[in-house]
Design a protein around this motif. Structure first.
Motif, PDB file in Angstrom:
ATOM      1  N   MET A 126      -4.340  -5.038   3.110  1.00 27.88           N
ATOM      2  CA  MET A 126      -4.567  -5.278   1.684  1.00 27.88           C
ATOM      3  C   MET A 126      -4.790  -3.950   0.973  1.00 27.88           C
ATOM      4  N   CYS A 127      -4.150  -3.802  -0.160  1.00 29.43           N
ATOM      5  CA  CYS A 127      -4.417  -2.629  -0.989  1.00 29.43           C
ATOM      6  C   CYS A 127      -5.553  -2.958  -1.953  1.00 29.43           C
ATOM      7  N   ASP A 128      -6.676  -2.263  -1.781  1.00 25.57           N
ATOM      8  CA  ASP A 128      -7.832  -2.541  -2.634  1.00 25.57           C
ATOM      9  C   ASP A 128      -7.581  -2.111  -4.068  1.00 25.57           C
ATOM     10  N   GLY A 129      -6.597  -1.262  -4.252  1.00 17.78           N
ATOM     11  CA  GLY A 129      -6.265  -0.868  -5.623  1.00 17.78           C
ATOM     12  C   GLY A 129      -5.564  -1.983  -6.352  1.00 17.78           C
ATOM     13  N   PHE A 161      -7.673  10.582  -3.918  1.00 21.91           N
ATOM     14  CA  PHE A 161      -9.133  10.702  -4.026  1.00 21.91           C
ATOM     15  C   PHE A 161      -9.733  10.556  -2.634  1.00 21.91           C
ATOM     16  N   ALA A 188      -9.987   5.231   2.428  1.00 17.16           N
ATOM     17  CA  ALA A 188      -8.784   5.531   3.210  1.00 17.16           C
ATOM     18  C   ALA A 188      -8.840   6.946   3.764  1.00 17.16           C
ATOM     19  N   ALA A 245       0.142   3.968   0.809  1.00 20.92           N
ATOM     20  CA  ALA A 245      -0.203   4.738   2.010  1.00 20.92           C
ATOM     21  C   ALA A 245       0.497   4.204   3.244  1.00 20.92           C
ATOM     22  N   THR A 290      -0.977   8.139   0.754  1.00 15.23           N
ATOM     23  CA  THR A 290      -2.318   7.691   0.422  1.00 15.23           C
ATOM     24  C   THR A 290      -2.742   8.259  -0.928  1.00 15.23           C
ATOM     25  N   LEU A 332       0.879  -1.184   0.000  1.00 15.22           N
ATOM     26  CA  LEU A 332       0.000   0.000   0.000  1.00 15.22           C
ATOM     27  C   LEU A 332       0.907   1.223   0.000  1.00 15.22           C
ATOM     28  N   CYS A 378      -5.467   2.755   5.464  1.00 13.08           N
ATOM     29  CA  CYS A 378      -6.410   2.438   4.397  1.00 13.08           C
ATOM     30  C   CYS A 378      -7.644   1.679   4.825  1.00 13.08           C
ATOM     31  N   ASP A 379      -8.402   1.383   3.768  1.00 13.14           N
ATOM     32  CA  ASP A 379      -9.791   0.992   3.848  1.00 13.14           C
ATOM     33  C   ASP A 379     -10.178   0.140   5.028  1.00 13.14           C
TER      34      ASP A 379
HETATM   35  S1  SF4 Z   1      -6.215   4.284  -0.965  1.00  9.44           S
HETATM   36 FE1  SF4 Z   1      -6.777   2.279  -1.804  1.00  9.44          FE
HETATM   37  S2  SF4 Z   1      -5.456   2.059  -3.598  1.00  9.44           S
HETATM   38 FE2  SF4 Z   1      -4.577   3.708  -2.362  1.00  9.44          FE
HETATM   39  S3  SF4 Z   1      -3.039   2.694  -1.074  1.00  9.44           S
HETATM   40 FE3  SF4 Z   1      -4.960   2.758   0.098  1.00  9.44          FE
HETATM   41  S4  SF4 Z   1      -5.981   0.810  -0.355  1.00  9.44           S
HETATM   42 FE4  SF4 Z   1      -4.377   1.070  -1.893  1.00  9.44          FE
END
Ligand code: SF4
Ligand SMILES: O=C(O)[C@H](O)[C@@H](O)[C@H](O)[C@H](O)COP(=O)(O)O
Length: 614
Positions: free
Chosen positions: A113-116, A225, A229, A82, A222, A80, A156-157
């Protein structure tokens, strides 16, 4: 200013609804607190193990037990952007603790986990469950019981909600959340989204898309947008769990380091060793939860918090539901226009006055509970969060952290509005009810002309099927996509954000389109009306299973309704299909999550796998 009558009403009904569960929770907290310095309850063997690897200088304090010891729980990893900056934080925290005659230990790491990275991939079917894995991992770290306070490092999320749920199971400990901050602005979110639409339409190839994505996601920090997060950062400020103004200071800056060190200083001042004991259980009460809901409405926050905030509240013995969100939304104006709710990003939001300005606007209008306990301490309550951190130069050139009032006026009235001149009279999230079940919709990013959609249904059981139909040219018409079998029991309730470019293309072509799903969308999703989190889910005999291709569906975000316009006789006579989700239960680790799929609660109960059986 006394709180708005609606805030008083909703807070009172939450308090009444939660009386028994909150009382039992607080009894557990009091029992732990009564034991005093927590490591005093450990045996000699436990203690020796607990600080065997510590420096001798720390062992003196840890053995003596009259100095506080901070437990650090970190979600650092390189995946991530972030979370990558968190790597440096524990060393700063330990230094700051020693400067104050105390200690800090890295209690444990938690997964993140990075949702991206997993968006549109099998990993996304573990994403929601990872929240509760993080909560359990936080408990594993803190259950060493060597600590008088907790610092949670995460952004994050699912990570901040998971850390907070875990920390609340140690509600007797003062806890401060320590974020990393947003990456500097790169290619705008709007330009990135446009390139995705062009790629979905076959106008550009993968090289052009990758170049745009890399210009948007270009460094540590981060994503800029306003998704889940950054909604988390807003919540940690407005619920009083940050050092004030920590949310949107960029990583790798002297101010960010100063704020990390201040988090250690601050949490040491609110332990049970001193007079200002502030356990997290007393910070996260009914008023803080209501303040969190207000913040989501005023900023157009992520729809994921209609799940996470419910689970967080549950972990504190507090019961909320989507009617609470809906009733608060009706009286809270939209004061921020940050992508997907506008063109700006969080860096520009912060520069325009940011959360300090927004929180003051809401406080002055009585739209937040001011008399709350926060980690900032003192009598200021939430007013402490209307100030921004700055660095001054001390007499010998060192950095001195200070706070200044947020600017008196908005630095950009197209990004940060006022209660007198809001971007919308009510909040960004709505509850929808009807014969398809209960669901939520984020209206802050949907143009008024798209907030009521009536069109024939096309039913899909996986997002890939919709994308394939688009590629075959079958979707060039008005339709409401019903993507079902995406609920928590079915396949872990993934985000279906990969559908956004395709559905936006169709909307831009002038077709009336909408999405209805028992799955989720990203906090970064926006322009296309989407009734999401439909509960009960299709796999749990929810009415979404009754929908057939061609049924006319009315999604009305103004009236708050979601209905299949089918005669009651025919509707009730329809059989519920058996959904085969087996393919989503194997591979990429999904085999290990069968227990969670079987025990998870419904979306409106937070899609939680922990019992919270107070
Ligand atoms: S905001 Fe979403 S895409 Fe960006 S680092 Fe955090 S989890 Fe990953
Ligand atoms: O809820 C959220 O905010 C999303 O889960 C977000 O964290 C996710 O990473 C998106 O996929 C990123 O947006 P893009 O996919 O548009 O880059």
């Amino acid at each position: 200013m006394s709180p708005h009558p609606r805030l008083i009403e909703v807070t009172a009904r939450i308090r009444a609804r939660s009386a028994a569960t909150r009382q039992r929770y607080l009894q557990h907290v009091a029992a732990h607190h009564a034991r005093g310095v927590q490591r005093a309850g450990l045996g000699c063997t436990n203690l020796a193990h607990g600080y065997a690897a510590a420096p001798e200088s720390d062992k003196i304090w840890l053995r003596a037990q009259h100095a506080p010891n901070i437990g650090i729980v970190s979600s650092y990893n390189d995946m991530l952007s972030a979370h990558q900056p968190l790597l440096a934080f524990p060393a700063w925290i330990k230094e700051a603790a020693r400067e104050h005659g105390a200690t800090a230990q890295f209690a444990g790491g938690v997964p993140a986990m990075c949702d991206g990275v997993t968006q549109g991939q099998p990993g996304m079917e573990l994403s929601l469950f990872s929240r509760d894995v993080i909560a359990m991992s936080t408990a594993v770290a803190l259950t060493h019981n060597m600590f008088d306070a907790t610092l949670c490092l995460g952004v994050c999320d699912k990570i901040v909600p998971g850390l907070l749920i875990g920390a609340l199971s140690f509600g007797h400990l003062p806890t401060i959340f320590v974020p990393g901050g947003p990456m500097p602005s790169g290619l705008s979110n709007e330009a990135k989204a446009k390139m995705r639409q062009r790629f979905a339409a076959g106008e550009v190839g993968p090289d052009a898309l990758l170049a745009a994505e890399e210009q948007s996601y270009h460094s540590a920090g981060t994503c800029t947008f306003y998704g889940t997060a950054n909604s988390n950062q807003m919540l940690m400020e407005i619920m009083g769990l940050h050092v004030p103004g920590s949310a949107f200071i960029n990583p790798g800056t002297p101010l960010r380091e100063a704020l990390v060190r201040e988090a250690a200083n601050r949490v040491l001042q609110i332990t049970a060793h001193g007079p200002d004991y502030t356990p997290i259980a007393e910070v996260i009460d009914e008023r803080a939860i209501v303040n969190g809901i207000v913040g989501l409405m005023a900023t157009g926050g992520s729809t994921n918090h209609t799940l996470h905030l419910v689970a967080i509240a549950r972990a504190a013995g507090i019961l909320i539901d989507w009617s609470d969100f809906d009733d608060i939304s009706a009286v809270v104006p939209l004061l921020a226009r940050v992508y997907p709710n506008g063109k700006a990003d969080v860096n520009q939001f912060h520069e325009a006055g940011g959360l300090g300005f927004l929180i003051r606007e809401l406080l002055d209008a009585g739209l937040l509970h001011e008399d709350v306990r926060t980690v900032a301490g003192g009598k200021a309550g939430l007013r402490a969060y209307t100030r921004h951190p700055v660095l001054h130069e001390g007499p010998d050139g060192q950095h001195v952290l200070a706070w200044e009032d947020a600017p008196a006026t908005s630095g950009n009235d197209q990004i940060v509005g006022t209660v007198a001149t809001p971007f919308a009279a009510n909040g960004g999230l709505r509850l929808l009810k009807g014969n398809l079940g209960r669901s939520v919709i984020k209206v802050s990013a949907v143009k008024p002309e798209h907030q009521v959609v009536q069109a024939p249904a096309i039913v899909f059981e996986d997002q890939e099927d919709l994308l394939a139909a688009y590629k075959r040219g079958e979707l060039q018409r008005d339709f409401i996509a019903v993507v079902r079998g995406q609920g928590p029991r079915a396949n872990g309730m993934p985000e279906l954000h990969s559908l956004t470019p395709t559905l936006t293309n169709l909307q831009d072509q002038g077709f009336k389109v909408a999405l209805v799903t028992d799955g989720r969308m990203s906090g970064a999703s926006g322009k296309v009306p989407a009734a999401i989190h439909v509960t009960p889910e299709a796999l749990a005999q929810g009415p979404l299973g009754r929908v057939r291709d061609g049924d006319v569906i009315l999604l009305d975000a103004v009236a708050g309704t979601l209905d299949a316009l089918v005669s009651p006789q025919e509707w009730d006579a329809r059989d519920l299909p058996t959904l085969d989700r087996e393919a989503h239960h194997h591979g990429m680790g999904r085999d290990l999550f069968g227990g969670m799929r079987h025990t998870v609660t419904g979306a409106e109960q937070g899609a939680a796998t922990f019992g919270g059986d107070w």
